[in-house]
Design an enzyme around this catalytic site. Structure first.
Site, PDB file in Angstrom:
ATOM      1  N   GLU A  64      -5.702  -7.400   3.853  1.00  0.00           N
ATOM      2  CA  GLU A  64      -5.403  -8.470   4.781  1.00  0.00           C
ATOM      3  C   GLU A  64      -6.551  -8.842   5.346  1.00  0.00           C
ATOM      4  O   GLU A  64      -6.427 -10.374   5.559  1.00  0.00           O
ATOM      5  CB  GLU A  64      -4.417  -8.012   5.823  1.00  0.00           C
ATOM      6  CG  GLU A  64      -3.844  -9.007   6.799  1.00  0.00           C
ATOM      7  CD  GLU A  64      -2.913  -8.400   7.929  1.00  0.00           C
ATOM      8  OE1 GLU A  64      -2.950  -9.078   8.909  1.00  0.00           O
ATOM      9  OE2 GLU A  64      -2.295  -7.514   7.498  1.00  0.00           O
ATOM     10  N   THR A  81      -2.199  -7.582  11.272  1.00  0.00           N
ATOM     11  CA  THR A  81      -0.870  -7.387  11.669  1.00  0.00           C
ATOM     12  C   THR A  81      -0.425  -5.898  11.808  1.00  0.00           C
ATOM     13  O   THR A  81       0.554  -5.726  12.394  1.00  0.00           O
ATOM     14  CB  THR A  81       0.209  -8.244  10.662  1.00  0.00           C
ATOM     15  OG1 THR A  81       0.157  -7.579   9.462  1.00  0.00           O
ATOM     16  CG2 THR A  81      -0.205  -9.664  10.740  1.00  0.00           C
ATOM     17  N   SER A 119      -2.485   3.123   3.573  1.00  0.00           N
ATOM     18  CA  SER A 119      -1.434   2.130   4.473  1.00  0.00           C
ATOM     19  C   SER A 119      -1.951   2.168   5.727  1.00  0.00           C
ATOM     20  O   SER A 119      -1.972   3.355   6.349  1.00  0.00           O
ATOM     21  CB  SER A 119      -0.174   2.593   4.354  1.00  0.00           C
ATOM     22  OG  SER A 119       0.849   2.238   5.149  1.00  0.00           O
ATOM     23  N   HIS A 141      -0.070  -8.761   1.237  1.00  0.00           N
ATOM     24  CA  HIS A 141      -1.194  -8.698   2.214  1.00  0.00           C
ATOM     25  C   HIS A 141      -2.044  -9.981   2.348  1.00  0.00           C
ATOM     26  O   HIS A 141      -2.611 -10.232   3.212  1.00  0.00           O
ATOM     27  CB  HIS A 141      -2.413  -7.604   2.006  1.00  0.00           C
ATOM     28  CG  HIS A 141      -1.742  -6.211   1.781  1.00  0.00           C
ATOM     29  ND1 HIS A 141      -1.442  -5.775   0.508  1.00  0.00           N
ATOM     30  CD2 HIS A 141      -1.246  -5.456   2.564  1.00  0.00           C
ATOM     31  CE1 HIS A 141      -0.862  -4.686   0.751  1.00  0.00           C
ATOM     32  NE2 HIS A 141      -0.816  -4.405   2.103  1.00  0.00           N
ATOM     33  N   CYS A 165       3.224 -11.862   2.986  1.00  0.00           N
ATOM     34  CA  CYS A 165       4.136 -11.840   4.237  1.00  0.00           C
ATOM     35  C   CYS A 165       4.138 -12.928   5.252  1.00  0.00           C
ATOM     36  O   CYS A 165       3.059 -13.316   5.369  1.00  0.00           O
ATOM     37  CB  CYS A 165       3.917 -10.359   5.046  1.00  0.00           C
ATOM     38  SG  CYS A 165       4.930 -10.312   6.472  1.00  0.00           S
ATOM     39  N   CYS A 213       2.554  -7.272  13.750  1.00  0.00           N
ATOM     40  CA  CYS A 213       3.911  -7.633  13.372  1.00  0.00           C
ATOM     41  C   CYS A 213       4.929  -6.694  14.020  1.00  0.00           C
ATOM     42  O   CYS A 213       4.870  -5.791  14.567  1.00  0.00           O
ATOM     43  CB  CYS A 213       4.109  -7.444  11.672  1.00  0.00           C
ATOM     44  SG  CYS A 213       4.519  -5.730  11.445  1.00  0.00           S
ATOM     45  N   HIS A 236       0.842  -1.184  -0.008  1.00  0.00           N
ATOM     46  CA  HIS A 236      -0.122  -0.011   0.048  1.00  0.00           C
ATOM     47  C   HIS A 236       0.742   1.255   0.023  1.00  0.00           C
ATOM     48  O   HIS A 236       1.143   1.994   0.808  1.00  0.00           O
ATOM     49  CB  HIS A 236      -0.869  -0.022   1.117  1.00  0.00           C
ATOM     50  CG  HIS A 236      -2.011  -0.895   0.992  1.00  0.00           C
ATOM     51  ND1 HIS A 236      -2.818  -1.555   2.140  1.00  0.00           N
ATOM     52  CD2 HIS A 236      -2.789  -1.637   0.122  1.00  0.00           C
ATOM     53  CE1 HIS A 236      -3.686  -2.510   1.677  1.00  0.00           C
ATOM     54  NE2 HIS A 236      -3.675  -2.215   0.398  1.00  0.00           N
TER      55      HIS A 236
END
EC number: 1.17.7.4
Length: 310
Positions: free
Chosen positions: A126, A164, A222, A74, A96, A194, A41
């Site tokens: 995500e 995350t 984002s 994502h 990821c 994360c 993003h």
């Protein structure tokens, strides 16, 4: 002007892996390489890759049969993976690993008969991918009010997961409310937010007190960059989320200010440099880097690309 340059900032290991994956795919297969949703993003990254021949799509039927498609950082749902197989697409999965971890947790809890409370933002790529792993078992909550409205059939079979890239503080408040309402609620042994999201938030929280204004490099879509802007603004100081210096104006700042500069996990260092150059040119700014935590995380490339890496 004094600039406090936050560290860590910018690209995380997952974004590095995804960006390198698309770069290698373009080199190996030549354009066009199709990407399901934005690779990350960030508008600068997306624009740069579009100029190199990447084609970003929102539906797999936009990808010609037999073509290469890359799944973004994502993650995607099982339905999207199956649709790619049905169209004979060569899928390269740049999800990821920390997102994959959440997917696996969702599968595990669903198979065990749990209702899963997913803390996240509706419509985020995500979240869509995670919910697709067990749509019949997952309910999304975005805030404490959602928790108060939550009704479950069996409180002894209840677990929570998180997106995350959430604000650590916001997620913490929602988790506290969940535990108040459902004391026996289960959760993974290691939290889902994360390391990079936490580290960048920690840096802003620690350094914003020294600053008169905060600049966060990152795009409006984002999630982790939005959280950094919110965290900076929580100090009662102006906090700007911008894609680069083209979004800044000289009248936003004063000559004698101390300005904190950071970047979300999907913002490249090049836009940080361009922004610092703009501040130096307009305000004769001096720059001091302040490191809150070291990062040395690296994620392997998707298997089909590993032999291509130099």
């Amino acid at each position: 002007m004094k600039i406090i340059l936050a560290a860590p900032r910018g690209f995380c290991a997952g974004v590095n892996m995804a960006v390198e994956s698309l770069e290698l795919s373009l080199q190996a297969f030549g354009p066009p390489v199709y990407v399901y949703h934005e690779i990350v993003h960030n508008q600068f990254v997306v624009r740069t890759f579009r100029d190199k021949g990447a084609v970003f799509v929102n539906h797999l039927d936009e990808v010609p049969t037999g073509s290469t498609v890359l799944f973004s950082a994502h993650g995607v749902s099982p339905a999207i993976r199956q649709a790619a197989k049905d169209r004979d697409l060569q899928a390269i999965d740049a999800t990821c690993p920390l997102v994959t971890k959440v997917h696996l947790e969702a599968i595990k809890y669903a198979k065990a008969g749990y209702t899963i409370v997913l803390i996240g933002h509706e419509g985020h790529d995500e979240v869509i991918g995670t919910m697709g792993e067990a749509p019949e078992a997952i309910v999304l909550v975005e805030d404490e009010a959602d928790v108060d409205r939550l009704e479950v059939s069996d409180e002894s079979k209840l677990a929570f997961l998180t997106q995350t890239t959430l604000s650590v503080d916001d997620a913490g408040r929602i988790i506290s409310r969940l535990r108040e309402r459902f004391p026996s609620i289960q959760h993974p042994p290691k939290e889902d937010i994360c390391y990079a999201t936490q580290n960048r938030q920690e840096a802003v929280a620690a350094l914003a007190k020294q600053a008169d204004a905060i600049i966060v490099l990152g795009s409006q879509n984002s999630s982790n960059s939005q959280r950094l802007r919110e965290l900076g603004g929580a100090e009662g100081k102006p906090a700007y989320l911008v894609d680069g210096p083209e979004d800044l104006r000289a009248d936003m700042f004063q000559q004698d200010m101390t300005v904190l500069v950071t970047a979300g996990a999907s913002a490249p260092e090049l836009v940080v440099k361009q922004t610092l150059d703009w501040l130096e040119e307009n305000f004769q700014a001096t720059i001091q880097t302040q490191t809150i935590r070291e990062e040395n995380v690296h994620f392997p490339l998707p298997r089909p690309l590993r032999s291509l890496a130099k």
